[in-house]
Scaffold this active site. Structure first.
Site, PDB file in Angstrom:
ATOM      1  N   ASP A  54       9.341   1.585  -0.998  1.00 21.88           N
ATOM      2  CA  ASP A  54       9.413   2.940  -0.443  1.00 21.88           C
ATOM      3  C   ASP A  54       8.323   3.137   0.605  1.00 21.88           C
ATOM      4  OD1 ASP A  54      10.477   5.618  -0.338  1.00 21.88           O
ATOM      5  OD2 ASP A  54       8.613   6.273  -1.291  1.00 21.88           O
ATOM      6  N   HIS A  65       9.525   6.211   2.617  1.00 26.51           N
ATOM      7  CA  HIS A  65       8.462   6.963   1.930  1.00 26.51           C
ATOM      8  C   HIS A  65       9.044   8.273   1.386  1.00 26.51           C
ATOM      9  CE1 HIS A  65       3.856   7.608   1.705  1.00 26.51           C
ATOM     10  NE2 HIS A  65       4.480   8.233   0.721  1.00 26.51           N
ATOM     11  N   CYS A 114      -0.684   2.384  -8.171  1.00 24.97           N
ATOM     12  CA  CYS A 114      -2.113   2.697  -8.079  1.00 24.97           C
ATOM     13  C   CYS A 114      -2.414   3.214  -6.679  1.00 24.97           C
ATOM     14  CB  CYS A 114      -2.947   1.454  -8.400  1.00 24.97           C
ATOM     15  SG  CYS A 114      -2.753   0.122  -7.224  1.00 24.97           S
ATOM     16  N   ARG A 124       1.537   2.511  -1.893  1.00 26.70           N
ATOM     17  CA  ARG A 124       1.121   2.504  -0.491  1.00 26.70           C
ATOM     18  C   ARG A 124       1.393   1.136   0.102  1.00 26.70           C
ATOM     19  NH1 ARG A 124       1.434   7.074  -0.711  1.00 26.70           N
ATOM     20  NH2 ARG A 124      -0.079   8.725  -0.252  1.00 26.70           N
ATOM     21  N   ILE A 160       2.050   8.568 -12.701  1.00 29.05           N
ATOM     22  CA  ILE A 160       3.356   7.982 -12.360  1.00 29.05           C
ATOM     23  C   ILE A 160       3.622   6.751 -13.222  1.00 29.05           C
ATOM     24  CG2 ILE A 160       4.733   6.907 -10.529  1.00 29.05           C
ATOM     25  CD1 ILE A 160       3.124   8.654  -8.515  1.00 29.05           C
ATOM     26  N   GLU A 193       4.077   2.468   8.716  1.00 31.36           N
ATOM     27  CA  GLU A 193       5.202   3.388   8.587  1.00 31.36           C
ATOM     28  C   GLU A 193       5.558   4.059   9.901  1.00 31.36           C
ATOM     29  OE1 GLU A 193       4.804   5.814   5.118  1.00 31.36           O
ATOM     30  OE2 GLU A 193       4.778   4.042   3.850  1.00 31.36           O
TER      31      GLU A 193
HETATM   32  P1  NAI Z   1      -3.132   8.565 -10.700  1.00 29.08           P
HETATM   33  O1  NAI Z   1      -4.463   8.816 -10.051  1.00 29.08           O
HETATM   34  O2  NAI Z   1      -2.657   9.466 -11.767  1.00 29.08           O
HETATM   35  O3  NAI Z   1      -3.138   7.074 -11.301  1.00 29.08           O
HETATM   36  C1  NAI Z   1      -3.540   5.955 -10.582  1.00 29.08           C
HETATM   37  C2  NAI Z   1      -3.933   4.883 -11.587  1.00 29.08           C
HETATM   38  O4  NAI Z   1      -4.137   3.669 -10.856  1.00 29.08           O
HETATM   39  C3  NAI Z   1      -5.233   5.192 -12.350  1.00 29.08           C
HETATM   40  O5  NAI Z   1      -5.027   5.006 -13.717  1.00 29.08           O
HETATM   41  C4  NAI Z   1      -6.203   4.174 -11.771  1.00 29.08           C
HETATM   42  O6  NAI Z   1      -7.201   3.796 -12.707  1.00 29.08           O
HETATM   43  C5  NAI Z   1      -5.274   3.033 -11.430  1.00 29.08           C
HETATM   44  N1  NAI Z   1      -5.811   2.059 -10.482  1.00 29.08           N
HETATM   45  C6  NAI Z   1      -6.724   2.243  -9.506  1.00 29.08           C
HETATM   46  N2  NAI Z   1      -6.944   1.084  -8.858  1.00 29.08           N
HETATM   47  C7  NAI Z   1      -6.138   0.157  -9.448  1.00 29.08           C
HETATM   48  C8  NAI Z   1      -5.919  -1.228  -9.233  1.00 29.08           C
HETATM   49  N3  NAI Z   1      -6.545  -1.902  -8.268  1.00 29.08           N
HETATM   50  N4  NAI Z   1      -5.026  -1.871 -10.025  1.00 29.08           N
HETATM   51  C9  NAI Z   1      -4.363  -1.208 -11.010  1.00 29.08           C
HETATM   52  N5  NAI Z   1      -4.544   0.110 -11.258  1.00 29.08           N
HETATM   53  C10 NAI Z   1      -5.414   0.787 -10.486  1.00 29.08           C
HETATM   54  O7  NAI Z   1      -2.096   8.467  -9.497  1.00 29.08           O
HETATM   55  P2  NAI Z   1      -0.513   8.696  -9.548  1.00 29.08           P
HETATM   56  O8  NAI Z   1      -0.207  10.147  -9.510  1.00 29.08           O
HETATM   57  O9  NAI Z   1       0.053   7.905 -10.668  1.00 29.08           O
HETATM   58  O10 NAI Z   1      -0.070   8.072  -8.138  1.00 29.08           O
HETATM   59  C11 NAI Z   1      -0.271   6.704  -7.827  1.00 29.08           C
HETATM   60  C12 NAI Z   1      -0.083   6.484  -6.334  1.00 29.08           C
HETATM   61  O11 NAI Z   1       1.284   6.672  -6.002  1.00 29.08           O
HETATM   62  C13 NAI Z   1      -0.817   7.498  -5.432  1.00 29.08           C
HETATM   63  O12 NAI Z   1      -2.158   7.131  -5.212  1.00 29.08           O
HETATM   64  C14 NAI Z   1      -0.020   7.452  -4.162  1.00 29.08           C
HETATM   65  O13 NAI Z   1      -0.571   6.499  -3.268  1.00 29.08           O
HETATM   66  C15 NAI Z   1       1.371   6.974  -4.606  1.00 29.08           C
HETATM   67  N6  NAI Z   1       2.381   8.021  -4.433  1.00 29.08           N
HETATM   68  C16 NAI Z   1       3.465   7.723  -3.664  1.00 29.08           C
HETATM   69  C17 NAI Z   1       4.448   8.680  -3.460  1.00 29.08           C
HETATM   70  C18 NAI Z   1       5.671   8.365  -2.643  1.00 29.08           C
HETATM   71  O14 NAI Z   1       6.394   9.278  -2.244  1.00 29.08           O
HETATM   72  N7  NAI Z   1       5.996   7.102  -2.384  1.00 29.08           N
HETATM   73  C19 NAI Z   1       4.332  10.028  -4.012  1.00 29.08           C
HETATM   74  C20 NAI Z   1       3.183  10.215  -4.851  1.00 29.08           C
HETATM   75  C21 NAI Z   1       2.235   9.242  -5.041  1.00 29.08           C
END
Ligand code: NAI
Length: 328
Positions: free
Chosen positions: A256, A300, A204, A232, A153, A261
């Site tokens: 969001d 959300h 993240c 989150r 993302i 929630e």
């Molecule tokens: P992803 O796993 O592809 O990328 C997450 C990145 O965050 C990784 O590069 C990781 O190294 C990094 N990371 C981990 N801990 C960190 C920290 N403390 N500080 C900075 N970076 C850190 O995950 P993706 O697909 O990009 O999704 C990210 C988050 O978005 C998900 O874990 C989920 O909680 C949230 N999400 C929310 C949605 C919504 O509808 N609001 C929908 C989909 C995801």
């Protein structure tokens, strides 16, 4: 292991219609309710359960289950107690990349809403006031965007930011080699990102280590910064955020996700019929945020586009069929 029967919780009507036209080698029984300690008994005789983020699959719930797979219809899986599931030999699968663009588009939706005060403009027009008094916004061009987390993302957000001619900084404990050159941004420390960004957007996952990643200490380093959270709720300390909005460290926030929630899901009156899992203080604070003109809250909903949802269903079917363990 062959899955023959799947209990599909948190079912919405469109899912039934969509899945009716799909081929898959198991039977699905749909439950509109979430998977909880009370509904766990319904999984008897099933090999797999599938849940959305509204199911809190705690250790207590998992102990009631006798299934091989918990298939999350989401990217995040912090609503599932992974440790207990592993102990019980239950596989967990999620859908990591169904809608990176979808969530990134929503993040920009929140950014633009705040930068151009669209929510306030709409409400003004609805009140019959057709003037631009009090609606002065700011340009994105030339501003610095701080992206926390450069996963799927975060990367889409960086690409989109270039369309607005923004400068991009990013922070990630696991920086990806070559990505800075490929996408045109700079990895910096979290402290530098906070100090130098006009807008910070969080992408993240929530982990044991980063609860309240944004708290008083971080807010103190900000100066009229815009904060966007589509990741989150628990990554941001709500009490500290309210204080930061009051004292100007944060100028506006687009959220969001919230710390509690259940305030939205249970559609309760303040301090009405709150489930034991919800913290009443956080619920009141969420309401304080929602009432503010400098804060926009969406329920959300960042993932919620037609294309993304269909990709989730397809990937979940595939995960279950292949017996995937994508999480641990
Ligand atoms: P992803 O796993 O592809 O990328 C997450 C990145 O965050 C990784 O590069 C990781 O190294 C990094 N990371 C981990 N801990 C960190 C920290 N403390 N500080 C900075 N970076 C850190 O995950 P993706 O697909 O990009 O999704 C990210 C988050 O978005 C998900 O874990 C989920 O909680 C949230 N999400 C929310 C949605 C919504 O509808 N609001 C929908 C989909 C995801």
């Amino acid at each position: 292991m062959t899955v023959e029967k799947v209990a599909w919780f948190d079912t919405e009507n469109w899912e039934k219609e969509y899945l009716e036209n799909k081929d898959f080698p198991f039977e699905i029984k749909f439950f509109e309710e979430s998977l909880t300690k009370d509904t766990a008994a319904k999984t008897e005789g099933f090999d797999a359960v599938s849940v959305f983020v509204s199911s809190q699959v705690s250790s207590e719930v998992i102990e009631e289950l006798d299934v091989d797979i918990i298939a999350c219809r989401s990217t995040g899986f912090d609503h599932v107690d992974i440790e207990t599931a592993s102990e019980q030999g239950i596989k967990i699968c999620n859908v990591p990349r169904y809608g990176a663009n979808t969530v990134a588009e929503h993040a920009f939706g929140l950014i633009l809403t705040l930068s151009r005060r669209i929510h306030e403009a709409i409400s003004k027009v609805e009140n019959g006031e057709f003037d631009h008094q009090g609606l002065k916004g700011f340009d994105l061009e030339g501003k610095t965007l701080g992206v926390v987390g450069t996963g799927s993302i975060g990367q889409k957000v960086i690409e989109m930011a270039h369309g607005f001619n923004m400068d991009v900084l990013a922070s990630d404990p696991y920086p990806k080699e070559g990505l800075e050159e490929e996408l045109g941004f700079m990895y910096v420390s979290m402290e530098d990102l906070i100090k130098k960004s006009d807008i910070i957007t969080i992408h993240c996952p929530l982990t044991d280590e980063n609860h309240h990643l944004f708290s008083e200490e971080q807010f103190k380093l900000m100066d009229e910064t815009v904060l966007i959270n589509t990741a989150r709720g628990e990554l941001v300390d709500t009490t500290a955020l309210i204080r930061a909005l009051e004292n100007g460290n944060v100028s506006r926030a687009g959220l969001d996700v919230l710390e509690e929630e259940c305030v939205i899901e249970e559609d309760i009156e303040i301090l009405g019929d709150i489930s034991d899992e919800c913290d009443p203080q956080k619920i009141v604070e969420d309401h304080i945020l929602m009432e503010r003109d400098d804060v926009v809250v969406t329920p959300h909903n960042a993932f919620n586009s037609r294309e993304a949802l269909q990709r989730i269903e397809d990937k979940t079917l595939e995960n279950i069929e292949k017996g995937r363990n994508t999480v641990n």
